[in-house]
Motif scaffolding. Structure first.
Motif, PDB file in Angstrom:
ATOM      1  N   ALA A   1       0.819  -1.216   0.000  1.00 46.77           N
ATOM      2  CA  ALA A   1       0.000   0.000   0.000  1.00 46.77           C
ATOM      3  C   ALA A   1       0.848   1.258   0.000  1.00 46.77           C
ATOM      4  N   GLN A   2       2.059   1.170   0.573  1.00 45.22           N
ATOM      5  CA  GLN A   2       2.894   2.365   0.703  1.00 45.22           C
ATOM      6  C   GLN A   2       4.318   1.931   0.974  1.00 45.22           C
ATOM      7  N   GLY A   3       5.248   2.753   0.532  1.00 43.41           N
ATOM      8  CA  GLY A   3       6.644   2.530   0.881  1.00 43.41           C
ATOM      9  C   GLY A   3       7.366   1.579  -0.054  1.00 43.41           C
ATOM     10  N   THR A   4       8.603   1.285   0.316  1.00 41.97           N
ATOM     11  CA  THR A   4       9.455   0.388  -0.465  1.00 41.97           C
ATOM     12  C   THR A   4      10.152  -0.589   0.470  1.00 41.97           C
ATOM     13  N   GLY A   5      10.708  -1.613  -0.119  1.00 36.78           N
ATOM     14  CA  GLY A   5      11.427  -2.588   0.693  1.00 36.78           C
ATOM     15  C   GLY A   5      12.102  -3.626  -0.177  1.00 36.78           C
ATOM     16  N   ARG A   6      12.950  -4.424   0.458  1.00 31.78           N
ATOM     17  CA  ARG A   6      13.574  -5.573  -0.206  1.00 31.78           C
ATOM     18  C   ARG A   6      13.418  -6.774   0.705  1.00 31.78           C
ATOM     19  N   ALA A   7      13.186  -7.933   0.090  1.00 32.25           N
ATOM     20  CA  ALA A   7      12.941  -9.138   0.879  1.00 32.25           C
ATOM     21  C   ALA A   7      13.504 -10.339   0.151  1.00 32.25           C
ATOM     22  N   ILE A   8      13.873 -11.358   0.905  1.00 32.11           N
ATOM     23  CA  ILE A   8      14.397 -12.589   0.326  1.00 32.11           C
ATOM     24  C   ILE A   8      13.309 -13.660   0.372  1.00 32.11           C
ATOM     25  N   VAL A   9      13.070 -14.285  -0.758  1.00 33.61           N
ATOM     26  CA  VAL A   9      12.003 -15.287  -0.874  1.00 33.61           C
ATOM     27  C   VAL A   9      12.383 -16.526  -0.060  1.00 33.61           C
ATOM     28  N   VAL A  10      11.449 -16.962   0.804  1.00 31.88           N
ATOM     29  CA  VAL A  10      11.706 -18.138   1.633  1.00 31.88           C
ATOM     30  C   VAL A  10      10.731 -19.272   1.339  1.00 31.88           C
ATOM     31  N   ALA A  11       9.667 -19.017   0.574  1.00 35.53           N
ATOM     32  CA  ALA A  11       8.728 -20.082   0.239  1.00 35.53           C
ATOM     33  C   ALA A  11       7.991 -19.703  -1.042  1.00 35.53           C
ATOM     34  N   THR A  12       7.765 -20.699  -1.890  1.00 41.23           N
ATOM     35  CA  THR A  12       7.036 -20.483  -3.139  1.00 41.23           C
ATOM     36  C   THR A  12       5.954 -21.546  -3.299  1.00 41.23           C
ATOM     37  N   GLY A  13       5.031 -21.288  -4.230  1.00 45.20           N
ATOM     38  CA  GLY A  13       4.021 -22.279  -4.589  1.00 45.20           C
ATOM     39  C   GLY A  13       3.199 -22.777  -3.418  1.00 45.20           C
ATOM     40  N   GLY A  14       3.094 -24.099  -3.332  1.00 39.22           N
ATOM     41  CA  GLY A  14       2.284 -24.715  -2.294  1.00 39.22           C
ATOM     42  C   GLY A  14       2.854 -24.580  -0.906  1.00 39.22           C
ATOM     43  N   ASP A  15       4.139 -24.170  -0.781  1.00 44.43           N
ATOM     44  CA  ASP A  15       4.759 -24.011   0.536  1.00 44.43           C
ATOM     45  C   ASP A  15       4.431 -22.662   1.158  1.00 44.43           C
ATOM     46  N   THR A  16       3.788 -21.751   0.399  1.00 41.18           N
ATOM     47  CA  THR A  16       3.445 -20.445   0.948  1.00 41.18           C
ATOM     48  C   THR A  16       2.216 -20.554   1.848  1.00 41.18           C
ATOM     49  N   GLU A  17       1.979 -19.513   2.630  1.00 37.02           N
ATOM     50  CA  GLU A  17       0.784 -19.486   3.476  1.00 37.02           C
ATOM     51  C   GLU A  17      -0.477 -19.520   2.618  1.00 37.02           C
ATOM     52  N   MET A  18      -0.457 -18.819   1.484  1.00 33.98           N
ATOM     53  CA  MET A  18      -1.605 -18.836   0.585  1.00 33.98           C
ATOM     54  C   MET A  18      -1.791 -20.219  -0.019  1.00 33.98           C
ATOM     55  N   GLY A  19      -0.684 -20.925  -0.253  1.00 35.67           N
ATOM     56  CA  GLY A  19      -0.762 -22.282  -0.773  1.00 35.67           C
ATOM     57  C   GLY A  19      -1.436 -23.229   0.194  1.00 35.67           C
ATOM     58  N   ALA A  20      -1.160 -23.033   1.497  1.00 38.37           N
ATOM     59  CA  ALA A  20      -1.802 -23.876   2.508  1.00 38.37           C
ATOM     60  C   ALA A  20      -3.309 -23.672   2.505  1.00 38.37           C
TER      61      ALA A  20
END
Length: 948
Positions: A216-235
């Motif tokens: 919604a606002q601002g900037t940032g950098r992040a390192i991916v720790v889960a993709t696909g079915g391993d994400t919270e949304m995947g669960a």
């Protein structure tokens, strides 16, 4: 239920320092992965896609084609035909049953193929609108499909981005993320890079960002720790069942039409069958079977069984064709709305203009400098313009003006997150085009290398639509810690106390404010966008605070007592095709409103140049909109076409005001705050190039080229698709009506046309069930589909928008359907009478047997439906207008003619479809009688055109 502190919790990414997570994943946060390493990880871990149900096997989808009431009816016809064959002695093969089964199977194959085509077209559209993410690869920012994110990727996040995978934050500057799709929390959550305790609830993990959420606002950098079915949304996805897609209003209306036809034909069939049985001299099993076959024939004749499949294919192919013209419609249902758009609310920058932001002028306290060159290619000069004639002087910049211009351009480039790159001599900007304009101008000035060596970023205060400014904090090798701000000049000057003059900071007097205000008004009047740049050297206490709190802290309170450096005038020239598109929209009865955040003078000038409003017409400002009540706003939107200095919440109010007046509204947007207005509009249009992922998700349509002309083309294409739907509906309904009236009339008028006395049972049909099935197979597929891709025979943009309340099949169409159906039945039954002795017409050729006369009638009905393809292309335009523009239609007609001749003349097909060969006299009468449907409808159209 509280989460327990387990070993897994203590080693979770949110509970550990970001540096440890990056080290474990062998990723350098400043460089990211290499393309080769990312490709290897993608191959090992698979695509970053949510788990979904396995696709339905092809054989199950084929079997599903038989799950239809009409098919059940036909299967009943097979059983009835088989019983009749047994009762007649079971001589030879049960031809009728075999043929009906073959036709049912062939129909299923056609439906299966058409369904696959529609699915492929929709899949292609989904591919065009797939989500993307910005990542670091070998130290450079690149945009990749979110499905290609891998564990270890460094995400670069900015306002409006959709988070593509679960990731641990490395840094955050005033970062706020909307996580309602995951946690249900409506308010945006403030994020930091600091670890949280083990076992922290999902909603409180402030150092994590999750797939499916948005910035919604601002900037940032992040390192991916889960993709696909391993994400919270995947669960969550694994726990959800597939949701059935709801039928569109168009599909609902067609379903109702089919249902109504079914009810009508059942009533007719029951009455006719009951009457025949009541009048029969003896009610033997054979009599009953033949009467039931009549009922089945009527049902087969009435229901356009191919209609739903053809509708899906036509919509899918039409939307895919729109995508080729840069208008990606995300849902087939939106085509219905596109055809009725009555107002287009458009942004200015990038949509009506070229989106090639170029700084042309720089105003400082000492004067004016002109920057030459257009576009992102850094070719041009920066020189003084003492005469303000638009042409630079031959002398180079010098003295105070040179110092101030350098501070303005380098400061604007410093307060930037954009990157300027070149590939094969093509220059482009990754990031905000306005920020890119500073980078290009700085290169023209020749100072860009010095900036990069001297400054290091320490923090930032991001731009928001409400603040209309942004700031960055940098460590300066010469002056310590500084803050550099840029934003709307009038807003920025409210934060300034001093002005830079000849290398020093002096008091910002009213005279100097007036100097800037005069130049700003002059530039805005010439359609230049203005942007101010200011700065301040922080004192030691402030610098210590920045170092102590880190880049993630909020330093907006330091945007005070700034030193005004100057104002730039940025040009974004109108697209050359925009004026033509506006004129075309007006010709189509569609209002065009310009809604922009730019200066009112700039908005008014561009609107006048494009023909959106008269020169000097009223420009409504955001401040005025804020002060208006609903009644005043309604009056304003009915009159004004240009809106300036507009905030996202104003867009929402404009949409509601227009919709309350009965308009079908299209609204464009690119920022995250535009998403609510896009959802509220009937047609939300997101920018494909400059638009955020959030707006693309909220939109109905995505412009691949950010071009206003594409919206107008899409409206025209939507109207054409809707017209084509009406064409094949007109064709199918009138053709099926002709079949119903033929069967019904043949039974009712059997004694008049000579049909009676040809069967021991007394039940004689003008057409047998297999012939009716053949007619539907030959005419309801190819020609109907060909009409779905028919070029316009009418000027679709020369008429006002369709009202949402207008029915697809209205009274006028029903009148035409009944007339054409009646003419078809008349031609068919008259042909039967001509060749059948003992009827109303007794001429020399009335000496044929029942099979020959029935074959001639059967062929007449087929050819009448083929002639009807030309009728159905328009309600009023002559069939001979634009007659040869659709090669697919002619191809389908030619194929149908060849197939019909084969059914009549090939021996084994004669057996299957109860036909006999026809001689030249038969064929001449057949073609002449079939053509009646064309001539009668031409007379009807002529009368309608004469009435205006």
């Amino acid at each position: 239920m509280p989460i327990t502190d387990t070993q897994a919790d203590r080693t979770a990414p949110y509970a550990r320092p970001a540096e440890d997570v990056a080290a474990e994943l062998s990723t350098d946060p400043a460089v990211g992965l290499s393309p080769a390493e990312a490709a290897r990880l993608l191959e090992e871990g698979g695509p970053n896609e949510l788990p979904s149900k396995p696709p339905v096997p092809a054989w199950k989808r084929f079997i599903a084609q038989f799950n239809d009431p009409l098919v059940f009816l036909l299967l009943g016809a097979i059983v009835i035909s088989a019983i009749a064959w047994v009762l007649e002695g079971a001589h030879g093969a049960p031809v009728d049953s075999i043929v009906i089964l073959a036709v049912v199977t062939l129909n299923a194959i056609l439906g299966f193929v058409q369904e696959n085509k529609a699915a492929d077209a929709v899949a292609a559209l989904s591919e065009m609108t797939r989500a993307t993410s910005t990542v670091l690869r070998d130290g450079s920012r690149v945009v990749v499909p979110s499905s290609e994110l891998v564990v270890g990727d460094i995400l670069v996040l900015g306002e409006g981005d959709q988070v593509g995978a679960d990731a641990r934050l490395l840094s955050a500057a005033a970062l706020r993320v909307v996580e309602s799709s995951l946690t249900g929390e409506a308010d945006a959550v403030t994020k930091t890079a600091e670890a949280v305790g083990p076992g922290t609830d999902l909603a409180d993990r402030t150092c994590m960002v999750y797939r499916g959420t948005s910035v919604a606002q601002g900037t940032g950098r992040a390192i991916v720790v889960a993709t696909g079915g391993d994400t919270e949304m995947g669960a969550i996805a694994r726990m959800l069942d597939a949701v059935e897609e709801e039928a569109t209003p168009l599909q609902e209306e067609i379903h109702q039409i089919s249902k109504m036809l079914g009810i009508i034909v059942v009533v007719i069939a029951v009455v006719v069958v009951g009457t025949l049985l009541a009048m029969a001299e003896e009610r033997s099993a054979e009599t009953i079977i033949h009467a039931l076959l009549l009922g089945v024939s009527l049902a087969v004749a009435a229901v356009p069984e191919g209609l739903p499949a053809i509708l899906s294919v036509v919509l899918a192919l039409g939307v895919q064709r729109m995508a080729l013209h840069k208008a990606v419609v995300k849902k087939l249902t939106s085509v219905e709305t596109l055809g009725s758009a009555s107002v287009i609310c458009s942004d200015k920058t990038g949509t009506l203009t070229r989106s090639e932001m170029t700084i042309q002028e720089v105003v400082t306290a000492s004067g004016l400098a002109v920057v030459t060159g257009i576009g992102y290619k850094p070719e041009g000069d920066v020189a003084p313009d003492a005469d303000r004639d638009g042409q630079p002087d031959v002398d180079p910049l010098a003295g105070g003006l040179a110092d101030e211009v350098t501070v303005v351009l380098s400061g604007g480039a410093l307060a930037s997150d954009a990157e300027l790159s070149v590939t094969d001599d093509v220059w482009s900007v990754v990031g905000d085009p306005t920020e890119g304009a500073f980078l290009v101008a700085e290169k023209k000035l020749g100072t860009d290398g010095h900036r990069e060596e001297r400054f290091a970023r320490a923090g930032e205060v991001p731009f928001t639509s409400d603040r209309k400014m942004m700031s960055v904090l940098h460590t300066d090798t010469k002056h310590g810690m500084i803050i550099v701000s840029k934003g709307a000049p009038d807003v920025l000057m409210e934060h300034c106390a001093q002005v830079r003059v000849d290398g020093t900071a002096q008091e910002l007097t009213e005279a100097i404010r007036g100097h800037f205000t005069e130049h700003i008004a002059d530039m805005s009047g010439r359609a230049l966008r203005t942007l101010g740049v200011a700065y301040r050297v922080l004192d030691e206490a402030e610098a210590d605070r920045v170092r102590a709190e880190g880049a993630d802290a909020d330093f907006s309170d330091m945007e005070r007592d700034l030193v005004m450096a100057g104002v730039v005038g940025i040009i974004d020239p109108p697209r050359p095709e925009a004026a033509t598109a506006v004129a075309e929209a007006h010709r189509a009865g569609v209002r065009v409103l310009m809604i922009t955040g730019d200066h009112p003078a700039t908005a008014g000038r561009i609107a006048a140049d494009l023909g959106i409003a008269e020169r000097g017409a009223r420009v409504v400002t955001g401040r005025e909109l804020t002060e208006m009540d609903d009644d005043s706003l309604s009056a304003a939107v009915a009159e004004a076409s240009v809106y300036a200095r507009v905030a996202p919440e104003h867009k929402m109010r404009i949409v509601h005001a227009l919709k309350s007046q009965g308009h079908t509204v299209s609204m464009t947007g690119d920022g995250v705050n535009d998403a609510p207005a896009l959802r509220a509009a009937d047609i939300g249009v997101a920018m494909g190039i400059t638009g955020t992922q959030v707006t693309k998700e909220a939109a109905t349509m995505v412009l691949a080229d950010d071009n206003f002309a594409t919206i107008v083309r899409a409206v025209g294409e939507g109207r054409r698709i809707f017209d084509n739907i009406k064409k094949f509906l007109r064709f199918l309904l009138s053709s099926n009506m002709g079949e119903v009236l033929t069967v019904f009339g043949g039974v009712v008028l059997a004694g008049v046309i000579g049909l009676s006395g040809h069967s021991e049972t007394g039940v004689v049909l003008p057409l047998v069930a297999t012939q009716i099935l053949w007619i539907n197979l030959v005419t309801d597929s190819g020609p109907a589909l060909a009409m779905g891709v028919d070029p316009s025979v009418e000027d679709v943009m020369g008429r006002p928008p369709r009202k949402p309340t207008d029915r697809v099949v209205d009274g006028a169409m029903w009148g035409g359907v009944l007339l054409v159906g009646a003419v078809m039945a008349f031609s068919t039954l008259t042909t039967l009478d001509i060749f059948l002795p003992g009827g109303l017409i007794e001429i020399g050729v009335s000496t044929d047997d029942l099979d020959t006369a029935r074959t001639a009638a059967f062929t007449t009905l087929v050819f009448a439906q083929l002639f009807n393809t030309f009728n159905a292309r328009s309600q009023t335009v002559s069939a001979f207008s634009h007659m040869f523009v659709n090669k697919w239609l002619w191809g389908s007609i030619a194929l149908a003619v060849v197939l019909q001749i084969a059914v009549v003349e090939v021996p084994f097909l004669q057996t299957a479809f109860s036909t006999s060969s026809l001689d030249a006299a038969h064929w001449m009468v057949v073609v002449a009688m079939a053509s009646l449907v064309l001539w009668v409808d031409e007379i009807r159209k002529l009368i309608l055109r004469a009435r205006g």
